[in-house]
Structures are given as structure tokens and as C-alpha cells.
Motif scaffolding. Structure first.
Motif, PDB file in Angstrom:
ATOM      1  N   ASP A 209       0.857  -1.181   0.000  1.00 34.28           N
ATOM      2  CA  ASP A 209       0.000   0.000   0.000  1.00 34.28           C
ATOM      3  C   ASP A 209       0.891   1.229   0.000  1.00 34.28           C
ATOM      4  O   ASP A 209       1.708   1.412   0.910  1.00 34.28           O
ATOM      5  N   ARG A 211       1.152   5.502  -0.341  1.00 37.72           N
ATOM      6  CA  ARG A 211       0.420   6.759  -0.197  1.00 37.72           C
ATOM      7  C   ARG A 211       1.001   7.794  -1.163  1.00 37.72           C
ATOM      8  O   ARG A 211       2.206   7.991  -1.224  1.00 37.72           O
ATOM      9  N   THR A 212       0.125   8.442  -1.933  1.00 37.90           N
ATOM     10  CA  THR A 212       0.560   9.449  -2.895  1.00 37.90           C
ATOM     11  C   THR A 212       0.506  10.841  -2.269  1.00 37.90           C
ATOM     12  O   THR A 212       0.073  11.018  -1.132  1.00 37.90           O
ATOM     13  N   ASP A 214      -1.428  13.319  -2.764  1.00 31.90           N
ATOM     14  CA  ASP A 214      -2.750  13.837  -2.408  1.00 31.90           C
ATOM     15  C   ASP A 214      -3.399  13.071  -1.255  1.00 31.90           C
ATOM     16  O   ASP A 214      -4.558  13.317  -0.901  1.00 31.90           O
ATOM     17  N   GLY A 215      -2.650  12.127  -0.673  1.00 35.76           N
ATOM     18  CA  GLY A 215      -3.145  11.395   0.481  1.00 35.76           C
ATOM     19  C   GLY A 215      -3.853  10.098   0.155  1.00 35.76           C
ATOM     20  O   GLY A 215      -4.181   9.325   1.069  1.00 35.76           O
ATOM     21  N   SER A 216      -4.108   9.835  -1.122  1.00 31.10           N
ATOM     22  CA  SER A 216      -4.779   8.586  -1.488  1.00 31.10           C
ATOM     23  C   SER A 216      -3.797   7.419  -1.403  1.00 31.10           C
ATOM     24  O   SER A 216      -2.584   7.591  -1.505  1.00 31.10           O
ATOM     25  N   VAL A 217      -4.353   6.245  -1.186  1.00 32.16           N
ATOM     26  CA  VAL A 217      -3.540   5.045  -1.032  1.00 32.16           C
ATOM     27  C   VAL A 217      -3.814   4.097  -2.198  1.00 32.16           C
ATOM     28  O   VAL A 217      -4.965   3.815  -2.521  1.00 32.16           O
ATOM     29  N   HIS A 218      -2.745   3.610  -2.828  1.00 30.64           N
ATOM     30  CA  HIS A 218      -2.854   2.661  -3.932  1.00 30.64           C
ATOM     31  C   HIS A 218      -2.260   1.327  -3.498  1.00 30.64           C
ATOM     32  O   HIS A 218      -1.174   1.286  -2.936  1.00 30.64           O
ATOM     33  N   PRO A 241      -2.037   0.461 -10.296  1.00 31.34           N
ATOM     34  CA  PRO A 241      -3.037   1.515 -10.124  1.00 31.34           C
ATOM     35  C   PRO A 241      -3.858   1.692 -11.404  1.00 31.34           C
ATOM     36  O   PRO A 241      -3.438   1.271 -12.490  1.00 31.34           O
TER      37      PRO A 241
END
Length: 318
Positions: A209, A211-212, A214-218, A241
């Protein structure tokens, strides 16, 4: 003791693309990990333009197998013949051919033939190989069709790039940091979770996992092949992704006597149909290329700097 039975399979697909385009895709095996789902990594060991020797890693029924093959490339006949030198169990031998049959200026048929033998001809092993061959052949033929039929746009959808960091120290601690991925959740801020198994020495199967900005998790899944003597790790994401149809990469550490350079390389095929859903109405392929370049480069460069800090602190002064 009776000779092992030779088993044969045949798969084919009609492709709305020039035969030369299709032949080009199957001829360049080094690029297969980026283009073909089952292929993880290909090393070209020898080549004279017509004959080549390859070391290949690929998935078969969910497990990673490796073997060495020889291939003969016949551009005039648009044919590639292959034969494994050393096969992975339960196989005792495998070979076959890729044959491109022209059907006009912009269409062709691609045929993939296999013949193989299995140790002891155990029915369960034969069935295992037949299932793996069928699954992988269908995946590869489908992928060739998908890529070839949009060949005029393929250059825009494929991108490769690299980032490097200079290390004032020996290369081995850098490689050690990159190899010990199980420790990354504690050492690499953008990694939230990472699970890894290494059932075969040097082959790591991992789920991560990330974290990018912008705070999103891929969540991604990858297979890594490690070459400790060469201080190099290659990998393929098997779950990517949304914006990426395929993603391969490599970490390499090169010493020059006064320090080392550690490099992260990425190759990506964009998922064209995901550009607008991910980036918004009106988003272009060029915007997607920049987005992926910045996102992957940001995270891998951060990891490179952490590897450098690890190496410089481990043996300072060097």
C-alpha cells in the motif's frame, strides 16, 4: 522405460494490424514483461540478430517459474521458433513457434504452437502444464492483439524514465536497503503496508500500500527478481493503479571507486480508457504521462534518498 509422450497445443488469434507490427512485438522478447501479463523478466544472454539465448521468468498457474531458452528469429517468414534449454519442473522439455500469417495490408493471424514433455507423464502434471500453457497463451495472444490494434498510438501510451542519486559510500548497503522490502513500512514514509514472501531464493512476491502526494492510497502487487552479485533488482507490478495498464522497473547500484550511483528505472503502458475517469473530463494522454512520471518519480526518488542515507550512515566515514 518408455519415452515421455510429446504433448502439443495450438492457439491463434485474428488481429486487425499489419503483420510487421505483430512480428515486431513477438520478436523483441526483452520488452515482453511490459507487454505480456505472464512475463516477469527477460534477460538476453546472447544474440546475433537471428539466434538468441534468453533467461526468462514468468508466472504459471500463480507460481513464478524460470528457464533458459534459445530462439530463432526469421523476419522474412515472420516466424519465431523457440526451445527451452533448461525447463522448470514438472516439464522436461518445451518448444514451439510464433507464426504471423499475413491476411492483407492491415490484418493478420497470429498462431502460437507448443510441444512439451512432462517427467513421468503423470496425469496431474500434464494437466497442470496444459492449464498453464492455455492460460498464458490466451493472455499473450490477447495482449498482442490489444497492443497491435492500437499500434499507431502506442508510442504515446508507453513511457520510460529513470532517476538517480549519488551515494558517498560503498554500494552494498544501498542494495541491502532496497532488498529488505519487508522493513520498508518502518523506513519509507510513503509505504503504509508491505507483505512479502520469498519461496524461491531471489524471487520476492509482494503486496504494498503506497500513499501518494494527495493522500490517497494505492495497492499494488509485484514480483521482484534480485541479482545480488550485480547489485540489481528488477520487478513487475502484477496489480497496478488504475491509470497504468502495465508497469515494470529496476533498481541498480553502480560503484565507481569513489562512491556509487543508485538508479530507479520505470517503464509504463498507460491505460487509455482510465485517463478521463482518473484525471477528469478533458484530460489528455500528455497529462497522464506527466502525472505518472511525477507520481512514480516522486516516490522512487524518495526511496533512493533513504537508501543513500542508510548507506552513508552505516559506514561513515567511508
Amino acid at each position: 522405460m518408455s519415452a515421455e509422450q510429446v504433448h502439443r497445443t495450438a492457439h491463434e488469434v485474428e488481429i486487425a494490424a499489419p503483420a510487421t507490427v505483430v512480428h515486431g512485438l513477438i520478436s523483441n522478447a526483452v520488452h515482453w514483461p511490459l507487454f505480456f501479463p505472464p512475463n516477469v523478466h527477460v534477460e538476453q544472454l546472447e544474440s546475433d540478430g537471428t539466434q538468441e539465448r534468453l533467461r526468462m521468468w514468468a508466472t504459471a498457474n500463480g507460481t513464478v517459474k524460470s528457464w533458459t531458452s534459445r530462439r530463432r528469429l526469421d523476419a522474412a517468414a515472420r516466424r519465431v521458433d523457440f526451445r527451452q534449454e533448461v525447463s522448470a519442473a514438472p516439464l522436461t522439455g518445451m518448444g514451439g513457434s510464433w507464426i504471423v500469417e499475413e491476411r492483407g495490408a492491415s490484418s493478420c493471424r497470429l498462431v502460437l504452437l507448443h510441444d512439451f514433455t512432462v517427467g513421468g507423464d503423470r496425469p496431474e502434471d500434464v494437466a497442470w502444464v496444459e492449464r498453464a500453457t492455455d492460460t498464458n497463451s490466451r493472455a499473450e495472444l490477447g495482449r498482442v492483439k490489444n497492443l497491435a490494434e492500437r499500434w499507431t498510438r502506442l508510442d504515446d501510451l508507453v513511457l520510460s524514465f529513470e532517476d538517480s542519486v549519488r551515494v558517498q559510500g560503498p554500494p552494498e548497503p544501498v542494495y541491502d536497503f532496497l532488498h529488505r522490502v519487508a522493513d520498508w513500512p518502518e523506513l519509507v514514509p510513503h509505504v503504509d503496508r508491505l507483505d512479502v514472501t520469498e519461496d524461491s531464493p531471489g524471487v520476492q512476491v509482494m503486496s504494498m500500500d503506497t500513499r501518494t502526494a494527495d493522500g490517497s492510497v494505492h495497492t499494488t502487487e509485484s514480483i521482484r527478481v534480485c541479482f545480488p552479485e550485480a547489485l540489481r533488482i528488477v520487478y513487475k507490478q502484477t496489480a497496478t493503479p488504475a491509470l497504468m495498464d502495465a508497469h515494470t522497473g529496476a533498481w541498480s547500484v553502480v560503484s565507481d571507486g569513489t562512491g556509487a550511483t543508485v538508479t530507479s528505472r520505470h517503464s509504463v503502458v498507460l491505460r487509455e480508457e482510465a485517463i478521463v475517469p482518473v484525471l477528469g473530463e478533458g484530460a489528455t494522454v500528455e497529462q497522464a504521462r506527466r502525472y505518472v512520471r511525477e507520481a512514480l518519480g516522486r516516490n522512487s526518488t524518495a526511496t533512493l534518498h533513504l537508501a543513500r542515507q542508510h548507506a552513508e550512515s552505516a559506514l561513515a566515514p567511508w
